[in-house]
Design a protein around this motif. Sequence first.
Motif, mmCIF file in Angstrom:
data_model
loop_
_atom_site.group_PDB
_atom_site.id
_atom_site.type_symbol
_atom_site.label_atom_id
_atom_site.label_comp_id
_atom_site.label_asym_id
_atom_site.label_seq_id
_atom_site.Cartn_x
_atom_site.Cartn_y
_atom_site.Cartn_z
ATOM 1 N N GLN A 148 0.634 0.075 6.046
ATOM 2 C CA GLN A 148 0.257 1.007 4.973
ATOM 3 C C GLN A 148 0.560 0.424 3.595
ATOM 4 O O GLN A 148 -0.281 0.468 2.704
ATOM 5 C CB GLN A 148 1.009 2.330 5.167
ATOM 6 N N ASN A 149 1.756 -0.137 3.423
ATOM 7 C CA ASN A 149 2.156 -0.660 2.115
ATOM 8 C C ASN A 149 1.330 -1.876 1.705
ATOM 9 O O ASN A 149 0.876 -1.968 0.564
ATOM 10 C CB ASN A 149 3.644 -1.027 2.107
ATOM 11 N N SER A 176 -2.356 -0.868 1.074
ATOM 12 C CA SER A 176 -2.437 -0.134 -0.186
ATOM 13 C C SER A 176 -2.398 -1.092 -1.381
ATOM 14 O O SER A 176 -3.170 -0.958 -2.329
ATOM 15 C CB SER A 176 -1.285 0.866 -0.272
ATOM 16 N N ARG A 191 -5.274 -1.607 -4.130
ATOM 17 C CA ARG A 191 -4.944 -1.388 -5.551
ATOM 18 C C ARG A 191 -5.337 -2.584 -6.407
ATOM 19 O O ARG A 191 -5.762 -2.438 -7.539
ATOM 20 C CB ARG A 191 -3.435 -1.139 -5.695
#
Length: 110
Positions: free
Chosen positions: A84-85, A88, A92
């Motif tokens: 997820q990190n 993301s 971004r």
Amino acid sequence: MQLSARTDLIGDTSVISFSGELDLSTLPKLSDVLTQATIEDHERIVLDLDGITVLDDPALGLLLGFAARLRAKNTSLHIVCTSQNICSYLRRTKLDLIIPIATSVSDITK
């Protein structure tokens, strides 16, 4: 501040699986791995980032440079990421607009 990489060949696809951290301290190792992959002649290269816990801006810069070198050779590049990190961060920074991101190697090598 460790990084390990393993390369597997699936058909004409080179899959480079990383584990550890892709950050300033591991840039020399990352650079060596990517340089070796550029030298080899494959139709497609997949960077499996599922084992990565950290990805910082300097490492992202190396990945972008690698993508440009492969594009010049008409070699496609894909990233596998389920963290997820990390995913993301890639979205971004808009890296996903340059390098397609999948959730598994099998999605790419079908």
